[in-house]
Design an enzyme around this catalytic site. Structure first.
Site, PDB file in Angstrom:
ATOM      1  CD  GLU A 110      46.568  92.238  21.279  1.00  0.00           C
ATOM      2  OE1 GLU A 110      46.558  92.481  22.440  1.00  0.00           O
ATOM      3  OE2 GLU A 110      47.173  92.211  20.273  1.00  0.00           O
TER       4      GLU A 110
ATOM      5  CD  GLU B  38      28.373  94.253  31.321  1.00  0.00           C
ATOM      6  OE1 GLU B  38      29.024  93.601  32.146  1.00  0.00           O
ATOM      7  OE2 GLU B  38      28.795  94.519  30.467  1.00  0.00           O
TER       8      GLU B  38
ATOM      9  CG  LEU C  51      25.858  84.481  36.325  1.00  0.00           C
ATOM     10  CD1 LEU C  51      24.450  85.045  36.830  1.00  0.00           C
ATOM     11  CD2 LEU C  51      25.954  83.157  36.448  1.00  0.00           C
TER      12      LEU C  51
ATOM     13  CB  CYS D   1      53.195  95.165  23.551  1.00  0.00           C
ATOM     14  SG  CYS D   1      53.626  96.382  24.637  1.00  0.00           S
TER      15      CYS D   1
ATOM     16  CG  HIS E 281      48.386  95.691  22.364  1.00  0.00           C
ATOM     17  ND1 HIS E 281      48.859  94.606  23.200  1.00  0.00           N
ATOM     18  CD2 HIS E 281      49.064  96.591  23.005  1.00  0.00           C
ATOM     19  CE1 HIS E 281      49.290  94.739  24.196  1.00  0.00           C
ATOM     20  NE2 HIS E 281      49.734  96.287  23.884  1.00  0.00           N
TER      21      HIS E 281
ATOM     22  CD  GLN F 297      10.803  82.298  43.267  1.00  0.00           C
ATOM     23  OE1 GLN F 297       9.995  82.785  44.417  1.00  0.00           O
ATOM     24  NE2 GLN F 297      10.856  81.128  42.906  1.00  0.00           N
TER      25      GLN F 297
ATOM     26  CB  ILE G 294      27.806  97.808  49.770  1.00  0.00           C
ATOM     27  CG1 ILE G 294      27.474  99.231  50.625  1.00  0.00           C
ATOM     28  CG2 ILE G 294      29.369  97.751  49.892  1.00  0.00           C
ATOM     29  CD1 ILE G 294      27.783  99.435  52.197  1.00  0.00           C
TER      30      ILE G 294
END
Length: 547
Positions: free
Chosen positions: A521, A139, A15, A380, A519, A191, A147
């Site tokens: 980025e 988070e 989400l 890379c 890398h 809920q 579980i």
């Protein structure tokens, strides 16, 4: 002592907890607070380093060499705070630590149990660096009710009780589905999710509700009533055209104010959102579009190249153009002409990867870019394939290849222009590796320095001759082929400080052709695009005007 915000998820996964956490961190920074973000993942892998990109998306690398969840990339891109090894942990790492302590006898013969030993280990991890920042955002991966996540939920429940009152709050991210047939926005899944969370002793202070559109006042009041939160703590998280609108959108919804109210910080410092307003302006007000082909092997899942996609977006923002990224499967043209698949693009990027699958297609992509004078960025494995292409087609080494591919096949087929890195210098000590070592955590990982040639293109791009970038690889271009390749025209324009490891190659007679072993980025941000991506997109923009 830091204040803690624990971010949990419910109803379904994916989400956007990571994005919500990152945006909240950016908003708290805009109000003058210091932040650090953390990810606690319930899977049993020690880290995502050995997981397929199809399983978990890209692996994000920190400066200190940790292989972590891609959400840490969101954290860095939105806050500019460099992630550390202590910002990511999995159930596998927690259990591994507990078992190591048990084997050493640290528990003095006691029976080892989830409570208190596993939960204590989690709590110890959470409070690392407690005195360094104003806010710690943690988070919890997965969804409430899973579980495997129960030890983490129990640990944060205990942690909130151990701390002085008012030092911890809980933010729960859920989904409000729109039922088209009845024309209703349903609150019942949220809920039930909150009910599940409360059953394990955690009461959310803030609800962040993903929805396709605004939450009507009636549904907002209903959520507040049945989930026992204040109406102004029900935050709508609507679908956005770009993730970089998230800080401004969450601010308009009052997320940062709700967090400060929950901590009773009054009066709240006023936010300075000018940085994010500038980001939004640059992404929405562009002067054109460039098409960039990313020729990879994990193209079915965009999250496998998440940081690359975002870094290209940042490069577009720096040049006021929209970068249209198109994912090209390198396997498609391994045994056929690459031209029909690559014609029409303004630039080509070949990213990293592991294994032989798709590599012949990547070599053809490098050849196409070199011969057609199309801007090329190899990262890379993308750099290694560019070197192999040069060795085969320019330097006369017809059987050039990588030791990695021979190792997979179990027999020698190539002249190993790229070889397995057996030793390198990390800090003040030498690291040694064998091909037979375990896969996890055995690569050259983290930030390493590189020295650039003064008159090279990359030195002009960076504006300096000394850089440090993050690495994740176990194979390197063999320096013994340097002389032959440079005679053919390929320039080794960046090297490790000891001169033994090639870091950057470029074709000086090409408009823009650069391969890097690291890398770049991973260090790009919307408000601070990486120099290589900024200049790569500039070259693509220039090429688009010539085509």
């Amino acid at each position: 002592m830091a204040r803690y915000v624990f971010i949990t998820g419910g109803v379904v996964s994916s989400l956007g907890k990571g994005l919500a956490s990152a945006a909240l961190g950016a908003l708290l920074q805009a109000r003058g607070f210091s932040v650090r973000l953390r990810k606690l993942d319930p899977y049993l892998n020690v880290d995502p380093g050995t997981m397929s990109p199809f399983e978990h998306g890209e692996v994000f690398i920190t400066d200190d060499g940790a292989e972590t969840d891609l959400d840490l990339g969101h954290y860095e891109r939105f806050t500019g705070v460099a992630a550390r090894r202590t910002d990511s942990v999995s159930s596998g790492r927690i259990y591994s630590n507990v078992l190591e302590k048990e084997r050493r006898g640290d528990y003095l013969g006691k029976t080892i149990q989830v409570i208190p030993h596993v939960t204590n280990e989690i709590k110890d991890f959470i409070e690392i660096g407690d005195d360094e920042v104003d806010f710690m955002l943690c988070e919890i991966g997965g969804t409430v009710g899973d579980i495997e996540g129960l030890p983490f939920f129990e640990a944060i429940r205990q942690f909130s009780q151990d701390r002085p009152r008012g030092q911890c709050i809980f933010m729960h991210l859920t989904l409000l589905p729109w039922i088209k047939a009845s024309g209703e926005l349903k609150t019942k899944p949220t809920q039930h999710s909150v009910k599940e969370l409360r059953s394990i002793g955690i009461a959310p202070d803030i609800l962040v509700c993903r929805s396709e559109g605004p939450i009507p006042e009636k549904e907002r009041e209903k959520l507040a009533l049945f989930c026992n939160v204040r109406p102004d703590s029900v935050i709508a998280a609507q679908d956005l055209s770009t993730i970089y609108d998230a800080p401004l959108a969450y601010h308009r919804e009052g997320l940062d104010q709700a967090v400060l109210d929950a901590f009773q910080i009054n009066p709240a410092p006023k936010p300075d959102l000018s940085k994010w307003e500038n980001v939004s302006d640059r992404i929405h007000n562009v002067d054109g579009e460039v098409r960039v082909a990313v020729v990879g092997k994990y193209t079915q899942l965009e999250d496998a190249y998440k940081s690359i996609a975002e870094a290209l977006t940042h490069g577009g923002m720096a040049n006021r153009v929209k970068v249209k990224v198109e994912w090209v499967d390198a396997e498609v043209f391994e045994k056929e002409d690459a031209a029909p698949h690559l014609e029409g693009y303004h630039a080509i990027l070949v990213p990293g990867g592991f294994g032989e699958r798709g590599t012949e297609g990547k070599i053809k992509a490098a050849q196409f870019a070199r011969e057609r004078k199309i801007p090329y960025l190899g990262i890379c494995l993308g750099m290694q394939m560019a070197v192999i292409e040069a060795a085969r087609n320019v330097a006369g080494l017809d059987t050039a290849g990588s030791e990695e591919f021979d190792h997979e096949a179990g027999k020698k087929r190539f002249e190993p222009v790229v070889y397995h890195l057996k030793e390198w210098v990390q800090g003040n000590h030498k690291v040694e590796r064998k091909v037979t070592d375990d896969k996890g955590g055995t690569m050259r990982l983290g930030a390493y320095d590189a020295v650039l040639m003064e008159d090279s293109r990359v030195a002009k791009v960076y504006g300096k001759t000394s850089i440090d970038e993050r690495h994740r690889h176990r194979y390197e271009v063999d320096i013994k082929y340097r002389e032959k390749l440079e005679k053919a025209g390929l320039r080794f324009s960046g090297m490790s400080p000891d001169g033994r490891l090639p870091e950057i190659v470029e074709w000086p007679d090409h408009p823009w052709f650069i391969g890097v072993q690291f890398h770049p980025e991973l260090k790009s941000k919307p408000f601070d695009p990486h120099p290589l991506f900024r200049d790569f997109v500039r070259a693509a923009k220039e090429n688009s005007r010539l085509v």
